[in-house]
Design a protein around this motif. Structure first.
Motif, PDB file in Angstrom:
ATOM      1  N   LYS A   7      -8.622  17.041  -7.796  1.00 41.85           N
ATOM      2  CA  LYS A   7      -9.002  17.201  -9.201  1.00 41.85           C
ATOM      3  C   LYS A   7     -10.498  17.013  -9.377  1.00 41.85           C
ATOM      4  CE  LYS A   7      -4.815  15.662 -11.519  1.00 41.85           C
ATOM      5  NZ  LYS A   7      -4.310  14.741 -12.538  1.00 41.85           N
ATOM      6  N   THR A   8     -11.019  17.654 -10.375  1.00 39.13           N
ATOM      7  CA  THR A   8     -12.416  17.495 -10.729  1.00 39.13           C
ATOM      8  C   THR A   8     -12.673  16.059 -11.208  1.00 39.13           C
ATOM      9  OG1 THR A   8     -14.173  18.217 -12.207  1.00 39.13           O
ATOM     10  CG2 THR A   8     -11.958  18.392 -13.053  1.00 39.13           C
ATOM     11  N   PRO A   9     -13.859  15.515 -10.934  1.00 38.58           N
ATOM     12  CA  PRO A   9     -14.187  14.194 -11.460  1.00 38.58           C
ATOM     13  C   PRO A   9     -14.731  14.250 -12.892  1.00 38.58           C
ATOM     14  CG  PRO A   9     -15.936  14.928 -10.013  1.00 38.58           C
ATOM     15  CD  PRO A   9     -14.851  15.984  -9.960  1.00 38.58           C
ATOM     16  N   CYS A  10     -14.741  15.422 -13.488  1.00 37.97           N
ATOM     17  CA  CYS A  10     -15.289  15.618 -14.826  1.00 37.97           C
ATOM     18  C   CYS A  10     -14.636  14.674 -15.833  1.00 37.97           C
ATOM     19  CB  CYS A  10     -15.068  17.070 -15.265  1.00 37.97           C
ATOM     20  SG  CYS A  10     -15.694  17.410 -16.916  1.00 37.97           S
ATOM     21  N   ILE A  11     -15.485  14.073 -16.700  1.00 36.54           N
ATOM     22  CA  ILE A  11     -14.961  13.214 -17.767  1.00 36.54           C
ATOM     23  C   ILE A  11     -15.302  13.769 -19.148  1.00 36.54           C
ATOM     24  CG2 ILE A  11     -14.895  11.129 -16.358  1.00 36.54           C
ATOM     25  CD1 ILE A  11     -17.480  10.212 -17.807  1.00 36.54           C
ATOM     26  N   GLY A  12     -15.769  15.012 -19.172  1.00 32.36           N
ATOM     27  CA  GLY A  12     -16.025  15.666 -20.458  1.00 32.36           C
ATOM     28  C   GLY A  12     -17.390  15.358 -21.065  1.00 32.36           C
ATOM     29  N   ILE A  13     -18.327  14.906 -20.237  1.00 29.91           N
ATOM     30  CA  ILE A  13     -19.713  14.698 -20.681  1.00 29.91           C
ATOM     31  C   ILE A  13     -20.567  15.499 -19.711  1.00 29.91           C
ATOM     32  CG2 ILE A  13     -21.563  13.020 -21.048  1.00 29.91           C
ATOM     33  CD1 ILE A  13     -19.489  10.816 -21.204  1.00 29.91           C
ATOM     34  N   ILE A  23     -28.355  16.490 -12.369  1.00 28.35           N
ATOM     35  CA  ILE A  23     -27.230  15.601 -12.052  1.00 28.35           C
ATOM     36  C   ILE A  23     -26.482  15.344 -13.350  1.00 28.35           C
ATOM     37  CG2 ILE A  23     -26.550  13.314 -11.219  1.00 28.35           C
ATOM     38  CD1 ILE A  23     -29.325  13.329  -9.706  1.00 28.35           C
ATOM     39  N   CYS A  24     -25.176  15.530 -13.327  1.00 30.15           N
ATOM     40  CA  CYS A  24     -24.377  15.332 -14.534  1.00 30.15           C
ATOM     41  C   CYS A  24     -24.387  13.863 -14.943  1.00 30.15           C
ATOM     42  CB  CYS A  24     -22.942  15.795 -14.296  1.00 30.15           C
ATOM     43  SG  CYS A  24     -21.921  15.580 -15.770  1.00 30.15           S
ATOM     44  N   ARG A  25     -24.679  13.603 -16.187  1.00 27.40           N
ATOM     45  CA  ARG A  25     -24.691  12.234 -16.707  1.00 27.40           C
ATOM     46  C   ARG A  25     -23.290  11.651 -16.793  1.00 27.40           C
ATOM     47  NH1 ARG A  25     -28.785  13.282 -21.767  1.00 27.40           N
ATOM     48  NH2 ARG A  25     -30.246  14.522 -20.547  1.00 27.40           N
ATOM     49  N   GLY A  26     -22.284  12.511 -16.792  1.00 28.34           N
ATOM     50  CA  GLY A  26     -20.902  12.041 -16.862  1.00 28.34           C
ATOM     51  C   GLY A  26     -20.321  11.743 -15.498  1.00 28.34           C
ATOM     52  N   CYS A  27     -20.071  12.782 -14.716  1.00 29.11           N
ATOM     53  CA  CYS A  27     -19.354  12.625 -13.441  1.00 29.11           C
ATOM     54  C   CYS A  27     -20.252  12.390 -12.238  1.00 29.11           C
ATOM     55  CB  CYS A  27     -18.460  13.830 -13.182  1.00 29.11           C
ATOM     56  SG  CYS A  27     -19.358  15.360 -12.810  1.00 29.11           S
ATOM     57  N   ASP A  86      -7.318  10.565  -7.393  1.00 29.40           N
ATOM     58  CA  ASP A  86      -7.941  10.657  -6.069  1.00 29.40           C
ATOM     59  C   ASP A  86      -9.140   9.722  -5.936  1.00 29.40           C
ATOM     60  OD1 ASP A  86      -6.181  12.709  -5.287  1.00 29.40           O
ATOM     61  OD2 ASP A  86      -7.474  14.231  -6.181  1.00 29.40           O
ATOM     62  N   MET A  87      -9.548   9.146  -7.052  1.00 36.22           N
ATOM     63  CA  MET A  87     -10.716   8.264  -7.038  1.00 36.22           C
ATOM     64  C   MET A  87     -10.281   6.813  -7.209  1.00 36.22           C
ATOM     65  SD  MET A  87     -13.484  10.683  -8.970  1.00 36.22           S
ATOM     66  CE  MET A  87     -14.928   9.948  -8.216  1.00 36.22           C
ATOM     67  N   SER A  88     -11.167   5.906  -6.909  1.00 36.31           N
ATOM     68  CA  SER A  88     -10.852   4.471  -6.944  1.00 36.31           C
ATOM     69  C   SER A  88     -10.873   3.922  -8.365  1.00 36.31           C
ATOM     70  CB  SER A  88     -11.873   3.707  -6.106  1.00 36.31           C
ATOM     71  OG  SER A  88     -13.122   3.705  -6.789  1.00 36.31           O
ATOM     72  N   PRO A  89     -10.246   2.765  -8.568  1.00 33.74           N
ATOM     73  CA  PRO A  89     -10.351   2.100  -9.864  1.00 33.74           C
ATOM     74  C   PRO A  89     -11.805   1.830 -10.277  1.00 33.74           C
ATOM     75  CG  PRO A  89      -8.529   1.173  -8.635  1.00 33.74           C
ATOM     76  CD  PRO A  89      -9.256   2.111  -7.696  1.00 33.74           C
ATOM     77  N   ALA A  90     -12.700   1.629  -9.318  1.00 33.44           N
ATOM     78  CA  ALA A  90     -14.122   1.452  -9.662  1.00 33.44           C
ATOM     79  C   ALA A  90     -14.655   2.699 -10.361  1.00 33.44           C
ATOM     80  CB  ALA A  90     -14.937   1.155  -8.406  1.00 33.44           C
ATOM     81  N   SER A  91     -14.289   3.868  -9.871  1.00 30.80           N
ATOM     82  CA  SER A  91     -14.718   5.115 -10.523  1.00 30.80           C
ATOM     83  C   SER A  91     -14.059   5.275 -11.881  1.00 30.80           C
ATOM     84  CB  SER A  91     -14.415   6.314  -9.626  1.00 30.80           C
ATOM     85  OG  SER A  91     -15.303   6.324  -8.542  1.00 30.80           O
ATOM     86  N   TRP A  92     -12.820   4.831 -11.992  1.00 34.43           N
ATOM     87  CA  TRP A  92     -12.151   4.891 -13.295  1.00 34.43           C
ATOM     88  C   TRP A  92     -12.903   4.025 -14.303  1.00 34.43           C
ATOM     89  CZ3 TRP A  92      -6.566   3.331 -11.500  1.00 34.43           C
ATOM     90  CH2 TRP A  92      -6.070   4.295 -10.596  1.00 34.43           C
ATOM     91  N   LEU A  93     -13.283   2.814 -13.863  1.00 31.68           N
ATOM     92  CA  LEU A  93     -14.006   1.913 -14.758  1.00 31.68           C
ATOM     93  C   LEU A  93     -15.350   2.515 -15.152  1.00 31.68           C
ATOM     94  CD1 LEU A  93     -14.324  -0.721 -16.278  1.00 31.68           C
ATOM     95  CD2 LEU A  93     -15.080  -1.801 -14.129  1.00 31.68           C
ATOM     96  N   HIS A  94     -16.027   3.120 -14.202  1.00 26.87           N
ATOM     97  CA  HIS A  94     -17.293   3.781 -14.534  1.00 26.87           C
ATOM     98  C   HIS A  94     -17.072   4.850 -15.608  1.00 26.87           C
ATOM     99  CE1 HIS A  94     -20.169   7.119 -14.107  1.00 26.87           C
ATOM    100  NE2 HIS A  94     -21.019   6.126 -14.226  1.00 26.87           N
ATOM    101  N   SER A  95     -16.029   5.651 -15.451  1.00 30.07           N
ATOM    102  CA  SER A  95     -15.729   6.701 -16.437  1.00 30.07           C
ATOM    103  C   SER A  95     -15.428   6.108 -17.809  1.00 30.07           C
ATOM    104  CB  SER A  95     -14.537   7.539 -15.972  1.00 30.07           C
ATOM    105  OG  SER A  95     -14.851   8.232 -14.791  1.00 30.07           O
TER     106      SER A  95
END
Length: 151
Positions: A7-13, A23-27, A86-95
């Motif tokens: 899946k894309t790491p895109c968070i809609g920003i 560099i995307c400020r979101g993902c 597919d990403m870690s909880p750390a990446s989830w928290l960042h998002s």
């Protein structure tokens, strides 16, 4: 056994397509990765996710303790923030912090604790500091590995 599509790491920003950022400020993908994502192989997509994880993880680990990945995932769902499994909880928290830091008053309901050294900052200040650090790392990576893309 076939693996699920990455899946894309895109968070809609997306600041690469809307503002023209390199560099995307979101993902935190590079502009060319955002543009070419659908043409990438699954291995290429995984490599992008691994790079983002390698940059995000130490920044999150330095500032937070994630006590419950399940509570964090539920919090992302409540706030309608994409949660890439597919990403870690750390990446989830960042998002979550990137997208909703102004709407969150207390992280304990998300299974997260701020480390003592960082409690003097408000959540918006902490989110901004993390983002600045992460963008610096991404830019350093871009300069080192993709010098031909510098303008």
């Amino acid at each position: 056994m076939t693996q699920a599509p990455v899946k894309t790491p895109c968070i809609g920003i997306c600041s690469t397509t809307s503002v023209g950022d390199p560099i995307c400020r979101g993902c935190k993908r590079f502009a060319f990765e955002v543009i070419d994502w659908n043409a990438y192989t699954e291995d290429e997509k995984r490599a992008v996710l691994q790079r983002i994880e390698a940059l995000v993880q130490p920044i999150i680990d330095d500032r937070f303790i994630i006590r419950s990945a399940q509570s964090l995932a539920a919090g992302l769902k409540r706030h309608a923030v994409p949660c890439n499994p597919d990403m870690s909880p750390a990446s989830w928290l960042h998002s979550l912090l990137k997208k909703r830091h102004r709407q969150i008053q207390e992280l304990s309901g998300y299974g997260v604790e701020i480390r003592d050294a960082w409690r003097h900052l408000t959540l918006p200040e902490l989110a901004e500091d993390m983002d600045v650090q992460l963008l610096r790392l991404c830019e350093a990576h871009r300069i080192r590995y993709f010098p031909e893309l510098l303008s």
